[in-house]
Design a protein around this motif. Structure first.
Motif, PDB file in Angstrom:
ATOM      1  N   ASP A 110      -1.676  -8.233 -29.877  1.00 16.32           N
ATOM      2  CA  ASP A 110      -0.268  -8.243 -30.291  1.00 16.32           C
ATOM      3  C   ASP A 110       0.124  -6.839 -30.755  1.00 16.32           C
ATOM      4  N   HIS A 111       1.361  -6.673 -31.243  1.00 21.90           N
ATOM      5  CA  HIS A 111       1.813  -5.303 -31.522  1.00 21.90           C
ATOM      6  C   HIS A 111       1.044  -4.639 -32.663  1.00 21.90           C
ATOM      7  N   LEU A 112       0.572  -5.430 -33.626  1.00 23.50           N
ATOM      8  CA  LEU A 112      -0.197  -4.824 -34.722  1.00 23.50           C
ATOM      9  C   LEU A 112      -1.579  -4.399 -34.224  1.00 23.50           C
ATOM     10  N   GLN A 113      -2.176  -5.270 -33.426  1.00 24.28           N
ATOM     11  CA  GLN A 113      -3.479  -4.924 -32.839  1.00 24.28           C
ATOM     12  C   GLN A 113      -3.336  -3.723 -31.891  1.00 24.28           C
ATOM     13  N   ALA A 114      -2.201  -3.649 -31.231  1.00 23.09           N
ATOM     14  CA  ALA A 114      -1.965  -2.543 -30.297  1.00 23.09           C
ATOM     15  C   ALA A 114      -1.936  -1.206 -31.032  1.00 23.09           C
ATOM     16  N   ILE A 115      -1.283  -1.195 -32.194  1.00 25.25           N
ATOM     17  CA  ILE A 115      -1.195   0.048 -32.972  1.00 25.25           C
ATOM     18  C   ILE A 115      -2.608   0.498 -33.380  1.00 25.25           C
ATOM     19  N   ALA A 116      -3.389  -0.446 -33.892  1.00 24.75           N
ATOM     20  CA  ALA A 116      -4.744  -0.108 -34.324  1.00 24.75           C
ATOM     21  C   ALA A 116      -5.578   0.371 -33.135  1.00 24.75           C
ATOM     22  N   PHE A 117      -5.412  -0.300 -32.008  1.00 26.88           N
ATOM     23  CA  PHE A 117      -6.214   0.033 -30.824  1.00 26.88           C
ATOM     24  C   PHE A 117      -5.879   1.435 -30.312  1.00 26.88           C
ATOM     25  N   VAL A 118      -4.586   1.714 -30.165  1.00 27.70           N
ATOM     26  CA  VAL A 118      -4.189   3.012 -29.595  1.00 27.70           C
ATOM     27  C   VAL A 118      -4.588   4.149 -30.532  1.00 27.70           C
ATOM     28  N   GLN A 119      -4.486   3.894 -31.853  1.00 24.36           N
ATOM     29  CA  GLN A 119      -4.935   4.895 -32.813  1.00 24.36           C
ATOM     30  C   GLN A 119      -6.425   5.202 -32.653  1.00 24.36           C
ATOM     31  N   LYS A 120      -7.217   4.143 -32.547  1.00 22.67           N
ATOM     32  CA  LYS A 120      -8.677   4.320 -32.405  1.00 22.67           C
ATOM     33  C   LYS A 120      -9.011   5.008 -31.090  1.00 22.67           C
ATOM     34  N   LEU A 121      -8.291   4.623 -30.038  1.00 25.44           N
ATOM     35  CA  LEU A 121      -8.547   5.232 -28.724  1.00 25.44           C
ATOM     36  C   LEU A 121      -8.246   6.730 -28.779  1.00 25.44           C
ATOM     37  N   ALA A 122      -7.136   7.068 -29.409  1.00 29.00           N
ATOM     38  CA  ALA A 122      -6.762   8.486 -29.512  1.00 29.00           C
ATOM     39  C   ALA A 122      -7.812   9.263 -30.308  1.00 29.00           C
ATOM     40  N   TRP A 123      -8.306   8.665 -31.400  1.00 26.56           N
ATOM     41  CA  TRP A 123      -9.344   9.340 -32.205  1.00 26.56           C
ATOM     42  C   TRP A 123     -10.617   9.514 -31.385  1.00 26.56           C
ATOM     43  N   SER A 124     -10.992   8.455 -30.706  1.00 23.62           N
ATOM     44  CA  SER A 124     -12.228   8.504 -29.927  1.00 23.62           C
ATOM     45  C   SER A 124     -12.164   9.604 -28.859  1.00 23.62           C
ATOM     46  N   LEU A 125     -11.028   9.692 -28.175  1.00 21.13           N
ATOM     47  CA  LEU A 125     -10.895  10.693 -27.111  1.00 21.13           C
ATOM     48  C   LEU A 125     -10.788  12.102 -27.703  1.00 21.13           C
ATOM     49  N   LYS A 126     -10.145  12.194 -28.864  1.00 21.67           N
ATOM     50  CA  LYS A 126     -10.030  13.506 -29.516  1.00 21.67           C
ATOM     51  C   LYS A 126     -11.410  13.990 -29.961  1.00 21.67           C
ATOM     52  N   ASP A 127     -12.176  13.075 -30.561  1.00 27.70           N
ATOM     53  CA  ASP A 127     -13.550  13.399 -30.983  1.00 27.70           C
ATOM     54  C   ASP A 127     -14.380  13.900 -29.812  1.00 27.70           C
ATOM     55  N   ALA A 128     -14.139  13.293 -28.659  1.00 29.66           N
ATOM     56  CA  ALA A 128     -14.917  13.642 -27.461  1.00 29.66           C
ATOM     57  C   ALA A 128     -14.313  14.858 -26.749  1.00 29.66           C
ATOM     58  N   ARG A 129     -13.277  15.457 -27.374  1.00 25.13           N
ATOM     59  CA  ARG A 129     -12.560  16.592 -26.778  1.00 25.13           C
ATOM     60  C   ARG A 129     -12.096  16.291 -25.369  1.00 25.13           C
ATOM     61  N   HIS A 130     -11.519  15.117 -25.210  1.00 20.76           N
ATOM     62  CA  HIS A 130     -11.033  14.721 -23.887  1.00 20.76           C
ATOM     63  C   HIS A 130      -9.899  15.634 -23.445  1.00 20.76           C
ATOM     64  N   ASP A 131      -9.972  16.094 -22.202  1.00 20.13           N
ATOM     65  CA  ASP A 131      -8.919  16.945 -21.649  1.00 20.13           C
ATOM     66  C   ASP A 131      -7.952  16.061 -20.849  1.00 20.13           C
ATOM     67  N   PHE A 132      -6.819  15.757 -21.473  1.00 19.37           N
ATOM     68  CA  PHE A 132      -5.857  14.834 -20.852  1.00 19.37           C
ATOM     69  C   PHE A 132      -5.168  15.435 -19.632  1.00 19.37           C
ATOM     70  N   ASP A 133      -5.245  16.763 -19.488  1.00 20.78           N
ATOM     71  CA  ASP A 133      -4.677  17.370 -18.277  1.00 20.78           C
ATOM     72  C   ASP A 133      -5.601  17.157 -17.089  1.00 20.78           C
ATOM     73  N   THR A 134      -6.869  16.934 -17.381  1.00 21.50           N
ATOM     74  CA  THR A 134      -7.851  16.739 -16.303  1.00 21.50           C
ATOM     75  C   THR A 134      -7.947  15.270 -15.919  1.00 21.50           C
ATOM     76  N   VAL A 135      -7.890  14.402 -16.898  1.00 19.97           N
ATOM     77  CA  VAL A 135      -7.917  12.956 -16.642  1.00 19.97           C
ATOM     78  C   VAL A 135      -6.844  12.289 -17.512  1.00 19.97           C
ATOM     79  N   GLU A 136      -5.832  11.740 -16.841  1.00 18.71           N
ATOM     80  CA  GLU A 136      -4.770  11.055 -17.560  1.00 18.71           C
ATOM     81  C   GLU A 136      -5.268   9.690 -18.038  1.00 18.71           C
ATOM     82  N   VAL A 137      -4.807   9.293 -19.220  1.00 17.54           N
ATOM     83  CA  VAL A 137      -5.202   7.991 -19.761  1.00 17.54           C
ATOM     84  C   VAL A 137      -3.919   7.205 -20.082  1.00 17.54           C
TER      85      VAL A 137
END
Ligand code: PGA
Length: 266
Positions: free
Chosen positions: A22-49
């Motif tokens: 639901d929308h509350l779970q979505a907020i938590a999920f997208v936040q965690k996903l963004a942190w996880s990818l940031k931690d991994a130094r994901h290059d969003f220009d190379t692979v779009e998510v």
């Protein structure tokens, strides 16, 4: 790291949440996903998510993405062919565009099977999406029965052929090849089979649209994609990403799929 062999097409890893979160779970999920990818130094220009939450989550996801300037894209799982009017329960492409959606999934096999969607309707939805400035992620794929009777390519090629009739050269679209028997089954297609069908789908785009559009269009594979099998698909020259269902609901797993250049060896 450059991802070889894709003629400038930026890979897209797309998470189809279906009727989950639901929308509350979505907020938590997208936040965690963004942190996880940031931690991994994901290059969003190379692979779009991109994530595809239920309609009721989109406003919350928009607010979060915009407030925190997250490089994650998002879209809806379906759209109406109509712009407005007496269509109870429908959501227009304009409304999705107003929420800054980049994409919309169209013609998913679950919509085809459970809601009787035809290629003609899917074509009209794709046109409505393009008109509103969204990129439709157009799904095609064969059932187990189709596979047995016609092999893997005939049905998806015919589906895309009908849909592409309604489109024009230069339209910005994404195609997702999703064998129905592979969806949610744990039994993914082999990378070689997915490549064979993807190459034929690209030929359909070349014939119905033009060579430039065919070369620019990203073709995704979908059906039981996981971190453990993404590498094989991404090594194929006509596969430009994945449409991920079940595995997109697990932050660590989805984040690992998005980071395929680290384990694909290209
Ligand atoms: P799956 O779903 O990854 O759970 O197989 C894919 C899809 O339905 O898009």
């Amino acid at each position: 790291m450059a991802v070889a062999g894709r003629a400038g097409r930026t890979p897209l890893i797309a998470g189809n949440w279906k009727l989950n979160l639901d929308h509350l779970q979505a907020i938590a999920f997208v936040q965690k996903l963004a942190w996880s990818l940031k931690d991994a130094r994901h290059d969003f220009d190379t692979v779009e998510v991109a994530v595809f939450p239920p309609f009721t989550d989109l406003r919350s996801v928009q607010t979060l993405v915009s407030a925190d300037k997250l490089p994650i894209k998002y879209g809806a799982q379906d759209v109406s062919e109509h712009e407005s009017g007496a269509y109870t329960g429908e959501v227009s492409a304009q409304f999705l565009a107003a929420l800054n959606c980049s994409y919309v999934i169209i013609g998913h096999s679950e919509r085809r099977a459970l809601h009787g969607e035809t290629d003609e309707l899917i074509a009209r939805k794709a046109k409505a999406a393009i008109k509103a400035g969204l990129v439709p992620v157009i799904c095609v794929g064969e059932t187990a029965e189709d596979l047995e009777q016609h092999g893997p390519s005939a049905i998806p090629v015919a589906q895309l052929g009908t849909i592409a009739e309604a489109l024009k050269a230069g339209d910005d679209i994404v195609v997702a090849y999703e064998p129905v028997w592979a969806i949610g089954s744990g039994q993914a297609a082999t990378a070689e089979q997915a490549q064979t069908v993807a190459a034929q789908l690209r030929t359909v785009l070349e014939e119905k649209l033009d060579a430039d559009t065919a070369a620019a269009t990203r073709i995704l594979y979908g059906g039981s994609v996981k971190a453990a099998n993404i590498a094989g698909f991404m090594r194929q020259k006509d596969i430009d990403g994945a449409l991920v269902g079940g595995a997109s609901l697990d932050v660590a797993e989805f984040s690992s799929i998005a980071q395929f250049p680290k384990h694909v060896g290209v």
